[in-house]
Design a protein around this motif. Structure first.
Motif, PDB file in Angstrom:
ATOM      1  N   SER B  89       0.859  -1.186   0.000  1.00 38.24           N
ATOM      2  CA  SER B  89       0.000   0.000   0.000  1.00 38.24           C
ATOM      3  C   SER B  89       0.893   1.233   0.000  1.00 38.24           C
ATOM      4  N   ASP B  90       1.419   1.569  -1.174  1.00 41.95           N
ATOM      5  CA  ASP B  90       2.448   2.610  -1.225  1.00 41.95           C
ATOM      6  C   ASP B  90       2.071   3.812  -2.073  1.00 41.95           C
ATOM      7  N   GLN B  91       0.869   3.805  -2.647  1.00 38.18           N
ATOM      8  CA  GLN B  91       0.511   4.883  -3.573  1.00 38.18           C
ATOM      9  C   GLN B  91      -0.512   5.808  -2.923  1.00 38.18           C
ATOM     10  N   PRO B  92      -0.213   7.109  -2.828  1.00 39.23           N
ATOM     11  CA  PRO B  92      -1.167   8.024  -2.200  1.00 39.23           C
ATOM     12  C   PRO B  92      -2.465   8.132  -3.000  1.00 39.23           C
ATOM     13  N   VAL B  93      -3.574   8.206  -2.276  1.00 35.61           N
ATOM     14  CA  VAL B  93      -4.864   8.459  -2.926  1.00 35.61           C
ATOM     15  C   VAL B  93      -4.783   9.795  -3.658  1.00 35.61           C
ATOM     16  N   SER B 248      -8.029   2.882  -9.874  1.00 31.00           N
ATOM     17  CA  SER B 248      -7.666   4.163 -10.491  1.00 31.00           C
ATOM     18  C   SER B 248      -8.560   5.253  -9.908  1.00 31.00           C
ATOM     19  N   LEU B 249      -9.798   5.338 -10.415  1.00 27.73           N
ATOM     20  CA  LEU B 249     -10.688   6.409  -9.961  1.00 27.73           C
ATOM     21  C   LEU B 249     -11.689   5.931  -8.904  1.00 27.73           C
ATOM     22  N   GLN B 250     -11.514   4.713  -8.413  1.00 23.41           N
ATOM     23  CA  GLN B 250     -12.503   4.152  -7.499  1.00 23.41           C
ATOM     24  C   GLN B 250     -12.636   4.984  -6.215  1.00 23.41           C
ATOM     25  N   VAL B 251     -11.511   5.209  -5.542  1.00 22.39           N
ATOM     26  CA  VAL B 251     -11.580   5.962  -4.278  1.00 22.39           C
ATOM     27  C   VAL B 251     -11.989   7.399  -4.579  1.00 22.39           C
ATOM     28  N   HIS B 252     -11.456   7.959  -5.639  1.00 21.59           N
ATOM     29  CA  HIS B 252     -11.735   9.364  -5.969  1.00 21.59           C
ATOM     30  C   HIS B 252     -13.219   9.611  -6.171  1.00 21.59           C
ATOM     31  N   SER B 253     -13.870   8.754  -6.958  1.00 22.88           N
ATOM     32  CA  SER B 253     -15.284   8.995  -7.236  1.00 22.88           C
ATOM     33  C   SER B 253     -16.115   8.834  -5.965  1.00 22.88           C
ATOM     34  N   CYS B 254     -15.751   7.872  -5.124  1.00 24.39           N
ATOM     35  CA  CYS B 254     -16.484   7.693  -3.858  1.00 24.39           C
ATOM     36  C   CYS B 254     -16.280   8.894  -2.936  1.00 24.39           C
ATOM     37  N   LEU B 255     -15.063   9.387  -2.867  1.00 28.54           N
ATOM     38  CA  LEU B 255     -14.786  10.565  -2.022  1.00 28.54           C
ATOM     39  C   LEU B 255     -15.664  11.746  -2.444  1.00 28.54           C
ATOM     40  N   LEU B 256     -15.705  11.989  -3.752  1.00 26.83           N
ATOM     41  CA  LEU B 256     -16.486  13.129  -4.250  1.00 26.83           C
ATOM     42  C   LEU B 256     -17.984  12.924  -3.986  1.00 26.83           C
ATOM     43  N   ALA B 257     -18.448  11.703  -4.155  1.00 25.99           N
ATOM     44  CA  ALA B 257     -19.876  11.426  -3.943  1.00 25.99           C
ATOM     45  C   ALA B 257     -20.242  11.588  -2.473  1.00 25.99           C
ATOM     46  N   LEU B 258     -19.388  11.078  -1.610  1.00 22.44           N
ATOM     47  CA  LEU B 258     -19.694  11.169  -0.171  1.00 22.44           C
ATOM     48  C   LEU B 258     -19.633  12.620   0.296  1.00 22.44           C
ATOM     49  N   ARG B 259     -18.701  13.399  -0.251  1.00 26.33           N
ATOM     50  CA  ARG B 259     -18.570  14.781   0.179  1.00 26.33           C
ATOM     51  C   ARG B 259     -19.718  15.647  -0.332  1.00 26.33           C
ATOM     52  N   THR B 260     -20.164  15.390  -1.572  1.00 27.53           N
ATOM     53  CA  THR B 260     -21.220  16.233  -2.139  1.00 27.53           C
ATOM     54  C   THR B 260     -22.621  15.675  -1.869  1.00 27.53           C
ATOM     55  N   SER B 261     -22.690  14.446  -1.362  1.00 28.22           N
ATOM     56  CA  SER B 261     -23.978  13.750  -1.174  1.00 28.22           C
ATOM     57  C   SER B 261     -24.754  13.670  -2.495  1.00 28.22           C
TER      58      SER B 261
END
Lengths: 163, 754, 280
Positions: B89-93, B248-261
């Motif tokens: 687990s070495d790659q930053p989100v 790739s974009l899995q965490v990113h899209s979830c982060l944006l969805a959770l933040r914007t609801s």
């Protein structure tokens, strides 16, 4: 949204469809997929190098990613959704299914439009004419062999000649 | 997906058709990029323009002010684990202190339109202190450069030491081989739609991936959510070839969805896709082969250096595949191998079809041709003399227990007729240069070349590799549930074939592919026919046993006297007792089965150990036409015989073979991500060239069917072997045509003619 | 704002009224820039509806091709017979889909040295017809292109047509790319033999900042052979001609190829074009 927007009407698959308040830089591909509910054309390169977004514009196969939608208001646009009657398949579509020409399927709608266009202009293409006509449609899965086979099957059925 | 499949004839061994082909030809199949939700936002990623830099500051103020922008996120907004990765687990989100490759994600935005997002990204100010990138893998090995990552610059070293370390052969050949960086270039770029649960307590993600459960684990950790609050559903996948094994974009899209609801869709452009996934490792391989004067291979020496780029991904496993396959499909008792996978500021590399073996094979097949030349025997004979058989040992000491029809693959390939010679009537499109009209036909030279390979199947080195499937039979109808990613390979065709064959029922439905059942493992390593096929087969057999037991109980028969044959339950004399449809009327049977392959072991420090599960073999013969003056090549024909164990679906198999060959051709003569001082120079389909319809060769394929005793269906994985030895075969053919000692792929025109 | 005028005069007037309007023809370059975020149009002047730009005509040995005629219509048919080298060049442009949309006006407007049709225009000494606010001006193509992606078109002007002489002798085109279809040129060349004025004209693409006419090689060839026919062109002359063309190229190294290969390749194809001319 504070983009430069415009409303206009496109004629797609024999229907006049209103596009409301759309950014004028939108490609026909984007408008078809995101505004008009026709996601059949696919985007994979944004520069006319893959053919996945192929549609017919006034009867010619073009890349819809390279058509400015707002400037295509006078055009007759046909998409993969117009091929077959929506339920039964066209002979080309049927040949693709039976010949194993579909794997992931992302290139398939563009290829279907390209092949239909080829056979409209040239009902009995030679092997090389088929390859040249499809040379703008990249497929990453099949290596093209089953696609060529599908075209042969469709040609044979359409012309009544066994190949 | 719930698709009614076809009739009785679609059992194992037949060319059953894809159940998803009909919606795909109509443009109705929903790929991840086709998904849409009410009130949806678009997500986008700001990426590093530098190969290596320290982040001094990030100012997102101006982006927030743009109308339509709903959210801007940096590393500070990652609520859970700040890094992810498949093995380490070495790659930053999102990059925090440093960016380590060109294209590394730094900031995320969500907005109401892709153009809004583009303008927001342009408005973000990131101040970088640009650093000198580490781009030479040798500097990562000799430790002459300070670590560019806390985990160090050496990802893994593995030696293989076996037998006599001072043995010198009567014939010795050596070469330095190099492979450029290949891209998987699936057509459907990365795409996902994230749907937040009310109150932000969880998220549902529709995504194109190779391994739903592995993704889920990594996503949940980064989001700081329990795994059961992260539900993944397979969105339609437009090809994979290894590039979707890492997230790739899995965490990113979830982060944006959770933040914007709000639902958030992300879709990479082609350019972004080149930066958004790992590639095939570029490699430099030195090999020295020792043989008797009559061509018997005695000892292989090799040094393998694989450039893993900025983050580890699967580099350590790719390295192991490379070093354990350097002997190729040939008997060899003595070996001295040193392998390195290193970190650099080049683009991260990981899984791609062939997974390390592609690199090793290019080198060992070049060596076999040198050996043939040195011993004065033909390329075919040198390979036949040394062909591996069941019971032989690898240089790791592992005994090959699988069927190993190497010689048969070679012989059957050699029997395939050669293509006709070029004539003055040959269409200009079929000769080198094509419609560019560069060729003068009389100057074209034809060449023939060979490549043979061995490929491990499934996962190695002690990984507990398993797949899960559930079979439910109700009223004569089968439904199958699994989390096996369908990426185009055709498991959705095969699974119903298995169910029909085992259960004698024709109607088979496939339930939604999601995390609502145990893991299937990744759709990679040529493993799903064996693993998920094994799981579906196991679940169906359990259900079949239950159905038979029920029939036996109702009729007062001994269940051991009954079996399913065709569509009937029959007794010992083959008389039908009842049809399976009738036997299951008004009843429901359901069983879940977890299939594990034989356990594997670790390698010791000398590279000894039974680290692989199973092996498959293939031979390729390439015929090329070359314009020697311009260095342009047209691959005319590829003949191949592949060890497949058993043919389960001839049409699907041919598709895998032809498709793999096209990818191997791409690596041989045109595909390369060009990286200069850490900068990618050609992230587009204009400049990263893929084979077109006019570049595809005629493929003539034969299958060697020796059922594998360890494979649950007797069938070996067939996905990777087609793309492996075809590359060296093509290069050998170009050497044969031109006499130029080509040691690097892709072969560029100037390599031939200058 | 999208403007879709039906006549050239209307189009020119629109550019007077809205000088920022960006000119859109086939879209195959324009839209790539939009899609990649390199161009954000606020107003666009589309040439689609101006029918006269999409036609061609022939008069007194001069062929006039509308700037918006797609390449597909140059590949085959009567125009291909009149201008074989243009037909050959057109067939190498992108893919069939691109050829159905792309135009000479686009190649000229973009002025990339890799523009596939441009060596043909240079070898034929094409005249570019440009509509201006005050009427029309005509320019030799060699004066039109002034550098990589730079040309002499002024704001408010529209390329309306290209005038070319009909073929009077052998003409041929050749383009080097790494793939057999849909590929950007690494080096290209067009050779035109005119037995009447006893000349061979040779233009090279992708080997310099603009298209390059191999003037010195042309002159040398004219001195070596009587170009009233191609029969006196020997294999040795072809080889030397190619070498001299290579000398006149000014290629660069980039991610698509090296300067050394481009120079070599252009020598080979120019030599082969002359061989074909000799054999014609």
């Amino acid at each position: 949204m504070s983009l430069e927007n415009q409303s206009y009407t496109l004629r797609v698959n024999n229907k006049s469809l209103d596009v409301q308040d759309a950014w004028i830089g939108e490609s026909l591909l984007y408008v078809l997929r995101e505004r008009l509910g026709m996601p059949g054309a696919k985007g994979a390169c944004e520069q006319g190098e893959c053919g996945s977004c192929t549609v017919l514009l006034d009867g010619e196969a073009v890349c819809s990613c390279l058509v400015l939608a707002a400037a295509a208001t006078d055009a007759d646009i046909r998409t993969v959704e117009s091929i077959g009657d929506g339920q039964t398949l066209s002979d080309v579509q049927q040949a693709f299914v039976e010949s194993g020409a579909v794997q992931c399927g992302f290139c398939t709608p563009g290829l279907i439009v390209a092949v239909e266009n080829l056979l409209t202009h040239n009902p009995r293409p030679t092997e090389m004419q088929v390859k040249e006509a499809l040379s703008g449609n990249i497929c990453r899965c099949t290596g093209y062999g089953r696609i060529f086979d599908a075209v042969s099957v469709a040609v044979a059925r359409r012309t009544g000649v066994s190949q | 997906m719930s698709v009614k499949t076809r009739t009785r004839r679609d059992i194992l061994g037949t060319s059953a058709l894809r159940p998803d082909a009909v919606p795909k030809v109509q443009g109705k199949f929903a790929f991840s990029s086709d998904l849409w939700a009410e009130n949806m936002l678009w997500g986008a990623t700001l990426r590093s323009p530098h190969a290596y830099a320290r982040i001094v500051s990030i100012d997102t103020t101006a982006a927030w002010k743009i109308d339509g922008v709903e959210c801007v996120l940096t590393h500070e907004d990652v609520p859970g684990k700040p890094t992810y990765g498949l093995i380490a687990s070495d790659q930053p989100v999102l990059a925090r202190d440093f960016v380590r490759y060109m294209g590394e994600p730094v900031v995320l935005v969500a907005g109401d339109h892709p153009e809004t997002c583009r303008r927001a990204l342009a408005a973000i100010k990131v101040e970088y202190e640009v650093l000198e990138p580490l781009v030479d893998p040798e500097k990562s090995i000799d430790l002459s450069v300070p670590p560019i990552h806390p985990d160090g610059n050496l990802i893994r070293r593995q030696q293989i030491i076996r037998g006599d370390q001072s043995l010198i052969g009567e014939v010795v050949v050596e070469g330095n081989y190099e492979l450029g960086m290949q891209d998987q270039a699936f057509l459907g770029t990365e795409a996902a739609l994230a749907l937040p649960d009310p109150g932000g307590t969880g998220v549902e993600l529709y995504v194109a991936t190779q391994w739903l459960h592995e993704d889920r684990g990594q996503i949940a950790a980064c989001l700081n959510l329990p795994e059961d609050k992260v539900r993944l559903v397979l969105g339609g996948v437009g090809g994979a070839f290894g590039a979707r094994e890492d997230i790739s974009l899995q965490v990113h899209s979830c982060l944006l969805a959770l933040r914007t609801s709000r639902p958030v869709k992300m879709q990479y452009s082609r350019q972004e896709s080149f930066f958004g996934h790992v590639h095939r490792h570029p490699a430099r391989i030195w090999m020295r082969h020792h043989a008797t004067k009559d061509g018997r291979l005695l000892r292989v020496e090799a040094r393998v250096v694989m450039d893993g780029g900025a983050y580890a991904s699967t580099s350590s496993a790719v390295l192991i595949n490379a070093v354990t396959h350097v002997q190729g499909p040939y008997k060899c008792e003595h070996a001295t191998v040193d392998g390195y996978a290193v970190r650099t500021n080049n683009p991260p590399c990981g899984a791609m079809r062939g997974f390390g073996v592609v690199q090793a094979c290019f080198a060992h097949e070049g060596q076999m041709d040198k050996l043939a030349l040195a011993c004065g025997i033909s390329p075919v004979d040198i390979r036949l003399i040394n062909a591996m058989e069941t019971g032989d040992r690898l240089i790791t000491g592992q005994t090959i227990l699988n069927s190993a029809p190497v010689a048969q693959c070679i012989r059957e390939t050699a029997e395939i007729p050669m293509p006709p010679n070029m004539t003055n009537d040959t269409d200009v499109l079929a000769i080198p240069g094509g419609s560019g009209l560069t060729a003068t036909p009389s100057k074209i030279r034809r060449g023939i070349g060979w490549g043979v390979s061995i490929k491990n199947l499934m996962y190695s080195e002690g990984f507990d590799d398993f797949s899960t499937a559930r079979c439910t039979v109700e009223d004569g109808r089968v439904s199958l549930k699994f989390a096996t990613s369908e990426v185009g390979q055709g498991f959705v065709t095969l699974a119903p074939q298995i169910a029909r064959t085992v259960l004698g029922l024709d109607e088979v439905f496939i339930e939604t592919i999601d995390t609502g059942i145990g893991s299937a493992g990744s759709t990679s390593a040529s493993r799903q026919t064996w693993m998920s096929g094994g799981a579906v087969n196991g679940a169906c057999k359990l259900v079949a046993t239950n159905i038979i037991a029920e029939v036996a109980k109702m009729r007062g028969l001994d269940p051991s006297t009954l079996q399913i044959q065709g569509t009937d339950i029959v007794d010992l004399s083959g008389n039908a007792v009842e049809s399976v449809v009738a036997a299951t009327k008004g009843k429901r049977f359901s069983e879940t089965y977890e299939f594990h392959h034989q356990p594997t072991g670790e390698l010791d420090e000398n590279g000894q150990g039974d680290c692989h599960t199973a092996f498959a073999f293939v031979a390729h013969r390439a015929v090329v036409d070359v314009d020697p003056d311009l260095g342009l090549v047209k691959v005319v024909q590829i003949a191949t015989a592949q060890d497949v164990g058993r043919v389960l679906n001839p049409l699907s198999l041919l598709g895998q073979v032809e498709g793999g060959i096209a990818q191997g051709l791409g690596l041989a003569v045109m595909e390369e991500i060009i990286v200069e001082n850490g900068r990618v120079r050609n992230p587009s389909f204009t400049d990263y060239l893929l084979p077109t319809a006019l570049d595809a060769p005629d493929v003539i394929a034969r299958y060697v069917e020796v059922p594998d005793p360890y494979a649950p269906l007797g069938a070996k994985g067939v996905g990777e072997p087609p793309c492996i030895s075809v590359t060296p075969a093509i290069v050998a053919a170009i050497r044969d045509a031109t006499g130029v000692d080509l040691l690097r792929v892709p072969v560029r025109p100037q390599d031939i003619c200058l | 704002m999208i403007y879709s005028p039906k006549s050239i005069s209307n189009a020119v007037q629109i550019l007077q009224d809205d000088p920022d309007a960006q000119i859109l023809s086939g879209g195959t370059d324009f839209m790539v820039e939009v899609n990649f975020g390199h161009r954000a149009p606020t107003s666009v002047l589309s040439l689609r509806a101006i029918k006269e730009l999409c036609t061609w005509s022939q008069q007194d040995g001069v062929i006039r091709i509308g700037s918006a005629l797609p390449y597909a219509q140059m590949e085959t048919g009567p125009l291909a017979k009149l201008l074989p080298a243009l037909a050959q060049a057109a067939r190498t442009v992108g893919s069939p889909q691109i050829r159905a949309a792309g135009t000479l006006g686009g190649n000229l407007g973009t002025s990339s040295p890799a523009g596939d049709s441009l060596p043909v225009l240079y070898a034929l000494d094409a005249t570019i017809i440009i509509a201006t606010a005050t009427g029309e001006r005509r320019m030799a193509v060699k004066d039109f292109m002034v550098g990589p992606k730079r040309n002499a078109l002024s704001k408010g002007e529209i390329i309306t047509a290209v005038e070319l002489p009909a073929s009077t002798g052998y003409q041929g085109y050749s383009k080097v790319g790494v793939r057999n279809a849909m590929v950007i040129s690494i080096a290209s060349a067009c050779l035109v033999h005119n037995p009447i004025d006893r000349s061979v004209r040779l233009a090279m693409g992708t080997v310099g900042p603009t298209i390059i006419r191999a003037s010195a090689a042309e002159k040398w060839l004219g001195e070596e052979c009587d170009l009233a026919s191609a029969s006196s062109i020997t294999p040795a002359i072809c080889a030397e001609f190619g070498r001299r063309c290579g000398d006149e190229s000014q290629p660069i190294t980039d991610h698509r190829s090296t300067a050394e290969y481009r120079r070599h390749a252009v020598s080979v194809i120019t030599s082969r074009l002359l061989e074909r001319c000799a054999a014609s």
